[in-house]
Design a protein around this motif. Sequence first.
Motif, short mmCIF file in Angstrom:
data_model
loop_
_atom_site.label_atom_id
_atom_site.label_comp_id
_atom_site.label_asym_id
_atom_site.label_seq_id
_atom_site.Cartn_x
_atom_site.Cartn_y
_atom_site.Cartn_z
N THR A 4 0.85 -1.41 -0.02
CA THR A 4 0.09 0.03 -0.10
C THR A 4 1.00 1.27 0.42
O THR A 4 2.19 1.09 0.59
CB THR A 4 -0.55 -0.39 1.43
N THR A 5 0.03 2.77 -0.03
CA THR A 5 1.03 3.45 0.29
C THR A 5 0.76 4.04 0.93
O THR A 5 0.01 4.20 2.12
CB THR A 5 0.32 4.55 -0.89
N LEU A 6 2.39 4.39 1.62
CA LEU A 6 2.54 4.92 2.85
C LEU A 6 2.40 6.57 2.85
O LEU A 6 2.22 7.18 2.09
CB LEU A 6 3.93 4.65 3.53
N PRO A 7 2.22 6.45 4.42
CA PRO A 7 2.20 8.31 4.24
C PRO A 7 2.76 9.29 3.58
O PRO A 7 3.76 8.80 3.15
CB PRO A 7 2.51 8.24 5.74
N PRO A 8 2.24 9.78 2.75
CA PRO A 8 3.14 11.06 1.29
C PRO A 8 3.66 11.65 2.21
O PRO A 8 5.08 11.97 1.34
CB PRO A 8 1.88 11.98 1.50
N SER A 9 3.99 12.20 3.68
CA SER A 9 5.21 12.58 3.90
C SER A 9 6.78 12.62 3.72
O SER A 9 7.40 12.52 3.32
CB SER A 9 5.59 13.42 5.13
N GLY A 10 7.03 10.54 4.00
CA GLY A 10 7.88 9.60 3.45
C GLY A 10 9.03 10.11 4.77
O GLY A 10 9.86 9.54 4.13
N GLU A 11 8.82 10.82 5.54
CA GLU A 11 9.46 10.92 6.75
C GLU A 11 8.59 10.04 8.28
O GLU A 11 7.41 10.73 8.35
CB GLU A 11 9.53 12.16 6.83
N GLN A 12 9.45 10.21 9.51
CA GLN A 12 8.68 9.16 10.88
C GLN A 12 9.82 10.21 11.14
O GLN A 12 11.21 10.76 11.12
CB GLN A 12 9.09 8.23 10.42
N LYS A 13 9.75 10.54 12.50
CA LYS A 13 10.21 10.36 14.23
C LYS A 13 11.25 8.73 14.77
O LYS A 13 10.67 7.98 14.37
CB LYS A 13 10.18 11.21 14.79
N ALA A 14 11.98 8.81 14.71
CA ALA A 14 13.01 7.79 14.98
C ALA A 14 14.18 7.86 16.31
O ALA A 14 15.13 9.31 16.41
CB ALA A 14 13.44 6.89 14.05
N ILE A 15 14.11 6.74 17.01
CA ILE A 15 15.21 7.39 17.96
C ILE A 15 16.52 6.47 17.76
O ILE A 15 16.35 5.70 17.26
CB ILE A 15 14.95 6.94 19.73
N ARG A 16 17.61 7.41 17.23
CA ARG A 16 18.83 7.33 17.04
C ARG A 16 20.05 6.93 17.83
O ARG A 16 20.12 7.90 18.26
CB ARG A 16 19.17 7.35 15.58
N TRP A 17 21.02 5.72 17.78
CA TRP A 17 22.01 5.41 19.00
C TRP A 17 23.20 6.02 17.71
O TRP A 17 23.72 5.56 16.58
CB TRP A 17 22.44 4.16 19.38
N TYR A 18 24.60 7.14 17.70
CA TYR A 18 25.69 7.18 17.28
C TYR A 18 26.63 6.59 18.05
O TYR A 18 26.67 7.04 19.37
CB TYR A 18 25.81 8.37 17.22
N CYS A 69 17.14 2.86 17.70
CA CYS A 69 17.31 2.10 17.85
C CYS A 69 15.89 1.20 18.44
O CYS A 69 14.69 1.06 17.73
CB CYS A 69 17.18 2.57 18.86
N GLY A 70 16.05 -0.23 19.15
CA GLY A 70 14.60 -1.17 19.87
C GLY A 70 14.38 -2.10 19.64
O GLY A 70 14.16 -2.55 17.75
N HIS A 71 13.76 -2.85 20.25
CA HIS A 71 13.28 -4.68 19.71
C HIS A 71 12.36 -4.91 20.28
O HIS A 71 12.04 -6.44 19.35
CB HIS A 71 14.39 -5.10 19.55
N GLU A 72 11.78 -4.19 21.35
CA GLU A 72 10.50 -4.36 21.36
C GLU A 72 9.25 -3.44 21.05
O GLU A 72 8.96 -2.26 21.01
CB GLU A 72 10.69 -4.56 22.96
N PHE A 73 8.28 -4.01 20.10
CA PHE A 73 7.64 -3.11 19.42
C PHE A 73 5.64 -3.34 19.28
O PHE A 73 6.16 -5.18 18.90
CB PHE A 73 7.16 -1.65 18.43
N ILE A 74 5.31 -2.85 19.44
CA ILE A 74 4.22 -3.30 19.20
C ILE A 74 2.99 -1.77 17.98
O ILE A 74 2.98 -0.83 18.17
CB ILE A 74 2.86 -3.07 20.35
N GLY A 75 2.46 -2.80 16.87
CA GLY A 75 1.38 -2.01 16.64
C GLY A 75 0.16 -2.51 15.40
O GLY A 75 -0.28 -3.12 15.93
#
Length: 440
Positions: A4-18, A69-75
Amino acid sequence: MSSTTLPPSGEQKAIRWYPPSYDIRVETIPIPKIQHPDDAIVKVTFAALCGSDLHIYRGHGGVNKDHTCGHEFIGEVAALGHSYGGDNTGRPSLYSSLKIGDKVVSPFTVNCGECHACRLGYTGRCPEGFLFGSPALEGGQAQYVRVPKAGGTLFNLSDPSTWSSNLSSEGKEKALATLSDSSLLMLADILPTGVFAALQAINHPKVAPIITGKPWPLCFSQNAPSSNQVGLTDEDRILTVAVIGLGPVGICATVSMLDLLSTRQIPYKFVAVDPLESRREKVTAVYKTIDAAGKGNGEFAACSTDEAKDKVKEWTGDVGCTAVLEVVGNTSALTLAYDLVRAFGVIVSVGVHGEPPLPLTGRQVYNKNVSFDFGRCPARAMFPPAFDLLVKRQDVFGGIGQPASLVDQVVDFSQAAEIYRAFDKGEVGKVIFDPWQAQA
């Protein structure tokens, strides 16, 4: 079925490790896309912070590449590759039944569901497997996540007929109608891992004499011949167990072990060990909250490291614990486990151990006839018993922020760096991220 077509913005917020360590950032990145016909894209409702995340956070994971990051999610399922829909005979059932909008929870590793390892239930070591929240696979602390081999990985909470339970079909549906997403999220890692640790211990051959009331090796025979050996005493039939590490996984292991002991009516002496007073207070509150039917017939003590040694010596006459569950993942915890375990005892380690050598010599393990059980929980295989325990123990797994609640709080992404810091220092317990909550 096409994606399916994903949200049109094509961007998301994410928590990242450096790299190299302690560098957590909230960034705007592209929404993931279908890359393989077996992929699914999941819109994340909640994601959690796990103790295993701290290995990379501290720079101890041998990782040198930034990642989500992260390996625990529900959605819920937002997009599916071409493999889904129609007749997929011979493949995991979700390839035929999974639909856009279905509510899903994911184990922390990808599992194909079709190989020898998966068929045997050793899903944590699937050759096609990847760990979410690593350089190999972007994690779930984001608004969207790509799930490879989703038909063999995900659990469809919208269709409980696709997975087993000791509950009736009506019981499963009733439970799913009442369980919160913050509670169901525990099925991604920490609750299956806690159940796995407890099951590994209580079903170990070294524990069989206590369970059966027959000495070694007659404990393995249903029709054991008569023997001139002296029979086991009531004291011999008491299972002495320790859990080392009282973070979220340690709480889950403790609750699971108590449930097994009560269900099987095994008398016990149970020591829960952690150097942090706040965690000892948490497990004590949990124990007091569980009703008598859920904790059976035994004694329970929450102890510091030195207190645990004294308590086990007092309880067993310096013999030691029958089983020790180590959920920390460092050499000092393993050393303590060895100190606490008895000869012919078992140590079950589900903590994530890194590169340092194990702190025991061949002479030590020989001198105690001690057995070790190490490694990653096969979370997908452990989902059914974990779900049943989740339903039974909503007094621990259902609330948020109460003294006996496993989950301490739900926060937005803007607090990620501070929450990682506080969790690393033991200042907070289980925390859930809401990717859609307004940023503070």
